[in-house]
Scaffold this motif. Structure first.
Motif, short mmCIF file in Angstrom:
data_model
loop_
_atom_site.label_atom_id
_atom_site.label_comp_id
_atom_site.label_asym_id
_atom_site.label_seq_id
_atom_site.Cartn_x
_atom_site.Cartn_y
_atom_site.Cartn_z
N PHE A 95 1.50 -1.04 -4.20
CA PHE A 95 0.52 -2.13 -4.19
C PHE A 95 0.28 -2.55 -5.63
CE2 PHE A 95 0.04 -0.44 -0.05
CZ PHE A 95 -0.53 -1.43 0.74
N ALA A 96 0.50 -3.84 -5.90
CA ALA A 96 0.42 -4.36 -7.26
C ALA A 96 -0.94 -4.12 -7.91
CB ALA A 96 0.75 -5.85 -7.26
N LYS A 97 -2.02 -4.23 -7.13
CA LYS A 97 -3.38 -4.04 -7.65
C LYS A 97 -4.07 -2.89 -6.92
CE LYS A 97 -3.58 -8.94 -8.64
NZ LYS A 97 -3.66 -10.17 -7.89
N GLY A 98 -3.29 -1.88 -6.59
CA GLY A 98 -3.79 -0.78 -5.78
C GLY A 98 -4.97 -0.03 -6.37
N ALA A 99 -5.05 0.08 -7.69
CA ALA A 99 -6.15 0.81 -8.32
C ALA A 99 -7.50 0.15 -8.05
CB ALA A 99 -5.91 0.94 -9.82
N SER A 124 2.08 7.18 -7.98
CA SER A 124 1.72 6.23 -9.04
C SER A 124 0.21 6.19 -9.23
CB SER A 124 2.26 4.82 -8.73
OG SER A 124 3.65 4.84 -8.57
N LEU A 125 -0.41 7.34 -9.22
CA LEU A 125 -1.87 7.43 -9.31
C LEU A 125 -2.40 7.40 -10.73
CD1 LEU A 125 -2.38 10.23 -6.61
CD2 LEU A 125 -2.58 7.75 -6.32
N GLU A 126 -1.52 7.55 -11.70
CA GLU A 126 -1.97 7.67 -13.08
C GLU A 126 -2.21 6.34 -13.78
OE1 GLU A 126 2.25 7.24 -12.70
OE2 GLU A 126 1.03 8.84 -11.90
N GLY A 127 -1.69 5.25 -13.25
CA GLY A 127 -1.81 3.95 -13.90
C GLY A 127 -3.17 3.30 -13.68
N ASN A 128 -3.41 2.24 -14.42
CA ASN A 128 -4.67 1.52 -14.31
C ASN A 128 -4.62 0.39 -13.29
OD1 ASN A 128 -5.89 3.04 -16.28
ND2 ASN A 128 -5.14 1.74 -17.93
N THR A 129 -3.41 0.06 -12.79
CA THR A 129 -3.28 -1.10 -11.92
C THR A 129 -2.63 -0.75 -10.58
OG1 THR A 129 -3.05 -2.47 -13.90
CG2 THR A 129 -2.44 -3.47 -11.82
N ARG A 130 -1.42 -0.26 -10.62
CA ARG A 130 -0.66 -0.03 -9.39
C ARG A 130 -1.08 1.27 -8.71
NH1 ARG A 130 4.55 1.44 -10.11
NH2 ARG A 130 4.07 2.19 -12.15
N LEU A 160 -3.50 1.63 7.05
CA LEU A 160 -2.56 0.87 6.22
C LEU A 160 -2.82 -0.62 6.37
CD1 LEU A 160 -0.25 0.89 4.24
CD2 LEU A 160 1.34 0.93 6.18
N LYS A 161 -3.06 -1.09 7.57
CA LYS A 161 -3.36 -2.52 7.75
C LYS A 161 -4.67 -2.89 7.05
CE LYS A 161 -2.38 -2.85 12.31
NZ LYS A 161 -2.15 -3.53 13.62
N ALA A 162 -5.64 -2.00 7.07
CA ALA A 162 -6.90 -2.26 6.35
C ALA A 162 -6.64 -2.37 4.84
CB ALA A 162 -7.92 -1.16 6.64
N LEU A 163 -5.76 -1.52 4.32
CA LEU A 163 -5.41 -1.55 2.90
C LEU A 163 -4.69 -2.86 2.56
CD1 LEU A 163 -5.70 0.31 0.44
CD2 LEU A 163 -3.46 1.24 1.00
N ILE A 164 -3.78 -3.29 3.42
CA ILE A 164 -3.06 -4.54 3.21
C ILE A 164 -4.04 -5.71 3.21
CG2 ILE A 164 -1.38 -6.14 4.26
CD1 ILE A 164 0.00 -3.47 5.35
N ARG A 165 -4.96 -5.72 4.17
CA ARG A 165 -5.96 -6.79 4.23
C ARG A 165 -6.84 -6.78 2.98
NH1 ARG A 165 -6.42 -5.00 9.86
NH2 ARG A 165 -5.14 -6.41 11.10
#
Length: 132
Positions: A77-81, A93-99, A115-120
């Motif tokens: 997720f591009a803006k997952g953080a 990829s938990l260490e980054g500030n964005t993804r 997962l659908k809630a996360l996508i939304r």
């Protein structure tokens, strides 16, 4: 690696279809299922084919990618953080500030509702940034 003439004449959706078929194993099945869940969460999602063969889904900005590796299918997720993750789906990829990413391994069950809630949530975040 340059794009072949056949690749450049196909739509991103056709290239993703071909990748799923080409994998022919649990990774193809998982990528296909993730794709279906993304489309269920947002039927107007736009599919792209980037970076030498990575499916990417957009809605008012990048939502996520679907990368395939030998031992995992990674949904980044591009803006997952910036997203709420009450089901704790993010496991890579938990260490980054964005993804943030989710690695799916063979035989793992997908928490489809979460997962659908996360996508939304990713789409809502993109829409809020687009309006500014």
């Amino acid at each position: 690696m340059a794009k072949s003439a056949a690749q450049s004449s196909k739509s991103p959706s056709q290239l993703i279809d071909a990748r799923i078929e080409e994998l022919g194993d649990w990774r193809g099945q998982t990528l296909g299922r993730l794709r279906a869940l993304i489309k269920q969460a947002e039927p107007k999602v736009v599919e792209e084919w980037k970076w030498r063969g990575v499916p990417v889904w957009y809605h008012e900005g990048m939502i996520c990618t679907g990368e395939t590796y030998k031992n995992a299918v990674k949904m980044t997720f591009a803006k997952g953080a910036a997203l709420p993750d009450p089901a704790k789906l993010f496991n890579a990829s938990l260490e980054g500030n964005t993804r943030r990413a989710i690695d799916f391994h063979e035989g793992e069950k997908i928490n489809e509702k979460a997962l659908k809630a996360l996508i939304r949530a990713a789409m809502v975040l993109n829409e809020s940034k687009a309006k500014k």
